[in-house]
Design a protein around this motif. Sequence first.
Motif, PDB file in Angstrom:
ATOM      1  N   ILE A 138      36.833  40.443  34.163  1.00 17.19           N
ATOM      2  CA  ILE A 138      36.576  39.998  35.534  1.00 17.19           C
ATOM      3  C   ILE A 138      37.594  38.970  36.044  1.00 17.19           C
ATOM      4  N   SER A 139      38.026  38.045  35.197  1.00 13.93           N
ATOM      5  CA  SER A 139      38.983  37.033  35.677  1.00 13.93           C
ATOM      6  C   SER A 139      40.326  37.679  35.983  1.00 13.93           C
ATOM      7  N   SER A 140      40.785  38.546  35.080  1.00 11.67           N
ATOM      8  CA  SER A 140      42.049  39.251  35.311  1.00 11.67           C
ATOM      9  C   SER A 140      41.956  40.090  36.584  1.00 11.67           C
ATOM     10  N   ASN A 141      40.865  40.845  36.696  1.00 11.12           N
ATOM     11  CA  ASN A 141      40.711  41.721  37.860  1.00 11.12           C
ATOM     12  C   ASN A 141      40.680  40.923  39.163  1.00 11.12           C
ATOM     13  N   ARG A 142      39.997  39.773  39.133  1.00  9.17           N
ATOM     14  CA  ARG A 142      39.936  38.929  40.337  1.00  9.17           C
ATOM     15  C   ARG A 142      41.324  38.486  40.752  1.00  9.17           C
ATOM     16  N   ALA A 143      42.109  38.047  39.763  1.00 14.36           N
ATOM     17  CA  ALA A 143      43.465  37.575  40.075  1.00 14.36           C
ATOM     18  C   ALA A 143      44.314  38.710  40.655  1.00 14.36           C
ATOM     19  N   ILE A 144      44.220  39.874  40.027  1.00 12.48           N
ATOM     20  CA  ILE A 144      45.029  41.023  40.479  1.00 12.48           C
ATOM     21  C   ILE A 144      44.575  41.483  41.867  1.00 12.48           C
ATOM     22  N   ALA A 145      43.263  41.623  42.049  1.00 12.55           N
ATOM     23  CA  ALA A 145      42.750  42.084  43.346  1.00 12.55           C
ATOM     24  C   ALA A 145      43.109  41.091  44.444  1.00 12.55           C
ATOM     25  N   GLY A 146      43.110  39.800  44.090  1.00 16.18           N
ATOM     26  CA  GLY A 146      43.483  38.780  45.074  1.00 16.18           C
ATOM     27  C   GLY A 146      44.906  38.997  45.581  1.00 16.18           C
ATOM     28  N   LEU A 147      45.810  39.331  44.671  1.00 17.03           N
ATOM     29  CA  LEU A 147      47.199  39.579  45.070  1.00 17.03           C
ATOM     30  C   LEU A 147      47.313  40.851  45.914  1.00 17.03           C
ATOM     31  N   LEU A 148      46.556  41.869  45.550  1.00 18.42           N
ATOM     32  CA  LEU A 148      46.576  43.116  46.330  1.00 18.42           C
ATOM     33  C   LEU A 148      46.068  42.873  47.752  1.00 18.42           C
ATOM     34  N   ARG A 149      45.015  42.065  47.864  1.00 17.58           N
ATOM     35  CA  ARG A 149      44.451  41.761  49.182  1.00 17.58           C
ATOM     36  C   ARG A 149      45.456  40.965  50.016  1.00 17.58           C
ATOM     37  N   GLU A 150      46.117  40.028  49.349  1.00 17.50           N
ATOM     38  CA  GLU A 150      47.109  39.211  50.040  1.00 17.50           C
ATOM     39  C   GLU A 150      48.245  40.102  50.573  1.00 17.50           C
ATOM     40  N   ALA A 151      48.680  41.036  49.740  1.00 12.98           N
ATOM     41  CA  ALA A 151      49.771  41.931  50.150  1.00 12.98           C
ATOM     42  C   ALA A 151      49.337  42.841  51.301  1.00 12.98           C
ATOM     43  N   ALA A 152      48.092  43.300  51.252  1.00 14.80           N
ATOM     44  CA  ALA A 152      47.592  44.152  52.343  1.00 14.80           C
ATOM     45  C   ALA A 152      47.625  43.371  53.659  1.00 14.80           C
ATOM     46  N   ALA A 153      47.115  42.151  53.616  1.00 18.20           N
ATOM     47  CA  ALA A 153      47.064  41.337  54.835  1.00 18.20           C
ATOM     48  C   ALA A 153      48.473  41.069  55.359  1.00 18.20           C
ATOM     49  N   LYS A 154      49.407  40.779  54.442  1.00 20.14           N
ATOM     50  CA  LYS A 154      50.800  40.529  54.864  1.00 20.14           C
ATOM     51  C   LYS A 154      51.409  41.753  55.541  1.00 20.14           C
ATOM     52  N   ALA A 155      50.946  42.934  55.130  1.00 23.99           N
ATOM     53  CA  ALA A 155      51.489  44.168  55.712  1.00 23.99           C
ATOM     54  C   ALA A 155      50.742  44.558  56.983  1.00 23.99           C
ATOM     55  N   GLY A 156      49.821  43.694  57.425  1.00 22.90           N
ATOM     56  CA  GLY A 156      49.092  43.970  58.661  1.00 22.90           C
ATOM     57  C   GLY A 156      47.884  44.870  58.479  1.00 22.90           C
ATOM     58  N   LEU A 157      47.482  45.087  57.225  1.00 23.00           N
ATOM     59  CA  LEU A 157      46.280  45.885  56.949  1.00 23.00           C
ATOM     60  C   LEU A 157      45.127  44.941  56.632  1.00 23.00           C
ATOM     61  N   PRO A 158      43.888  45.414  56.727  1.00 24.99           N
ATOM     62  CA  PRO A 158      42.771  44.535  56.380  1.00 24.99           C
ATOM     63  C   PRO A 158      42.840  44.140  54.901  1.00 24.99           C
ATOM     64  N   ALA A 159      42.598  42.860  54.611  1.00 24.75           N
ATOM     65  CA  ALA A 159      42.499  42.442  53.207  1.00 24.75           C
ATOM     66  C   ALA A 159      41.409  43.244  52.508  1.00 24.75           C
ATOM     67  N   ASP A 160      40.358  43.594  53.261  1.00 23.26           N
ATOM     68  CA  ASP A 160      39.245  44.354  52.675  1.00 23.26           C
ATOM     69  C   ASP A 160      39.601  45.803  52.354  1.00 23.26           C
ATOM     70  N   SER A 161      40.849  46.189  52.542  1.00 23.86           N
ATOM     71  CA  SER A 161      41.288  47.501  52.043  1.00 23.86           C
ATOM     72  C   SER A 161      41.126  47.566  50.525  1.00 23.86           C
ATOM     73  N   VAL A 162      41.121  46.390  49.873  1.00 22.93           N
ATOM     74  CA  VAL A 162      40.824  46.314  48.442  1.00 22.93           C
ATOM     75  C   VAL A 162      39.689  45.320  48.257  1.00 22.93           C
ATOM     76  N   ILE A 163      38.571  45.796  47.745  1.00 26.54           N
ATOM     77  CA  ILE A 163      37.448  44.894  47.468  1.00 26.54           C
ATOM     78  C   ILE A 163      37.051  45.059  46.010  1.00 26.54           C
TER      79      ILE A 163
END
Lengths: 420, 420
Positions: free
Chosen positions: B157-182
Amino acid sequence: MSQATITGELEGLGRRARVAARVIATSSSAARDSALLGAADLLEDRAGEVLAANATDLRRATDAGTPATVLDRLRLSEARIAGMADGLRQVAALSDPVGEVTDGWVRPNGLRVSRVRVPLGVVGIIYENRPNVTTDAAALCLKSGNAAFLRGSSAAISSNRAIAGLLREAAAKAGLPADSVILVGDTSREGAVAFMGLRGLIDCLIPRGGPSLVATVIESARVPVVIDGDGNCHVYVDAGADLDMAAVIIANAKCQRPSVCNAAETLLVHRAVAEEFLVRLPEILAGVELVGDEQTCSILAGGAAPATEDDWATEYLDLKLAVRVVSSITEAIDHVARYGTGHSEAIVTNDLSAAERWCNEVDAAAVLVNASTRFVDGEQLGLGAEIGISTQRLHARGPMGLRELTTLKYVIRGDGQVRP
Amino acid sequence: MSQATITGELEGLGRRARVAARVIATSSSAARDSALLGAADLLEDRAGEVLAANATDLRRATDAGTPATVLDRLRLSEARIAGMADGLRQVAALSDPVGEVTDGWVRPNGLRVSRVRVPLGVVGIIYENRPNVTTDAAALCLKSGNAAFLRGSSAAISSNRAIAGLLREAAAKAGLPADSVILVGDTSREGAVAFMGLRGLIDCLIPRGGPSLVATVIESARVPVVIDGDGNCHVYVDAGADLDMAAVIIANAKCQRPSVCNAAETLLVHRAVAEEFLVRLPEILAGVELVGDEQTCSILAGGAAPATEDDWATEYLDLKLAVRVVSSITEAIDHVARYGTGHSEAIVTNDLSAAERWCNEVDAAAVLVNASTRFVDGEQLGLGAEIGISTQRLHARGPMGLRELTTLKYVIRGDGQVRP
């Protein structure tokens, strides 16, 4: 019978269907067509047997105080039997989806990869009172090389037994296993749940019936399912619409056959044309009960009752229509996203960008531009026949024809390749 | 937490995924690629954060006495993170399946019908200990315009949280909803069952894990599922085989990576070549434990123990092989029909009619002629990447790539057609 006994008997039938499925999967198209044509002839030649069995069902249903509309669905006649036989002949005349190579390519190491359509295997159909589903469903299953594992209602059991008996006889005459068509004799509620639980014996289950049957399937099925769900369909009249065309389309979508899933249930009208279009509704939709939002009610001045939140979500299946004025296509698309069931959604417009937005942004099995929602049907779209209209996203979406009763197999040919 | 609280929280997350899915479904391919490439960079730039989170998971797992093989699956390193980043870049480089027009035709009344690939919507992935599934699965979902709704194991869970957090950040930076990855935070068993029950919020659920996870999904899921099941794969050495080729293929299929689903578990050998081929097995398959039927044991004289009924049905996933002599290709096909799991089945032969019979009559996701079963893999077959290998027949069969994460939409264009 106890649940265990019912399950045991169903498992026995399922295993027989599985054995038959292996044989029919590799049978020739000619043998399958011959079974369908033979069944059509048997149905007509021995219509008397089927009608006698149907009379038994009707008598029992009448004694039980069954409503007239249900009796009508249950009732067969010479003409209806001829229609069923014609249906069998039409399916026989369609082209065989089995063996179609959908795509293929060569890998750098020389492996030749292709994908080929093969039957699903055992297709389970659970359905309600209409005995003609027995021939319709069996025909599509056989044509596509599947075994048909049928579970109809208790009300139609005698009719279904007679019809399935003829189908089995025709299959055997054509050199196919009689078990290519198996009708479940048990019609108890426990039996239905046990049928839906035959994991490993049913490859695909398709419910044909109303919301309560679909709900039971969603809750109880342990086999892969394709849901033929509700259609809360919309027609949106855009600011850029030809209003005469819009009038013809909404009248057709609502009134041509209101009791079916691809009939329109809500009309959305852009405010730029609302006044001009809505005042024509009482004439366009004579005999249709209207409910509307505030603007609609004020334009129609007594011609429409106020719509409740429920109205937007209801599939009336009747001569009733909910009407709402929207201030933009975005509002129309949002309304459909909120209340639609993902079935069939039409826009009437001559504005290209509006048409494109509708097609791209509305999420449904079918989106239509300047055409009636009533076209979303396997026969109308040219599939030849349909076993249902899927409102789910997995496997099949929209009208399901023969191809949707197949799956793919990878065929990989090499000359000794191994993986490094 | 109570079951109701867990379900309520999951429903909240599911609704957020649903909102994001609507946005990402119509986003540009460029924005989605930019999110994937951005995530790859973030993963490498901030590998330290991910490794720190992973250290927490490893410490907890070690304290709980987790076996070394499980710890290895859980463990990340700079190299593994670089591999995950590369995976993201590779997926970004694939072509976008969304918008592909699969077919189209014109009806006699002038209606123009086409079918277009659209995203499935919200794709749920439930998986076990490997944290790299978080990036692999999210990448394929995003690329194909789906929201990724991820539910990993408590151990990661800790690893997954860290990784998913980065994916969400990248989605938002690209103008997509952060919630594209939950990523689901609750990792209780009750939470898993509630996740599988999110009807209407998950459009497709794919379990990535062992038999007990798959069994739970079959029992508890109320959402559409694609099962990535077992592979009890066979290699059949026909009477017409080139025995040198057969030796290379069985060695590769069994030994190149025995722990995976497309490794061979049973060798079938035609009796005409049994003696000649089987005596070579101890050399071809050095280090592999052999069990066999009576004939095999007698030919190998002590080199193989007697096989039990269970052996034919077992996916060893290890350096162990069951061997059986068959008297005909029919017997080989029947053996596969009885014990196979419908994954990957290979024949080695130079006899054309034997090859054709194998391809037509063996019912599996993939049939192979003169090639190792190990090729049945999305990357090996050229799909670019895979989210799993489906052993079910509905929706997708065999390796699932980006196309298998889409569904079709009928787009119907007219000029005022209505149904007569």
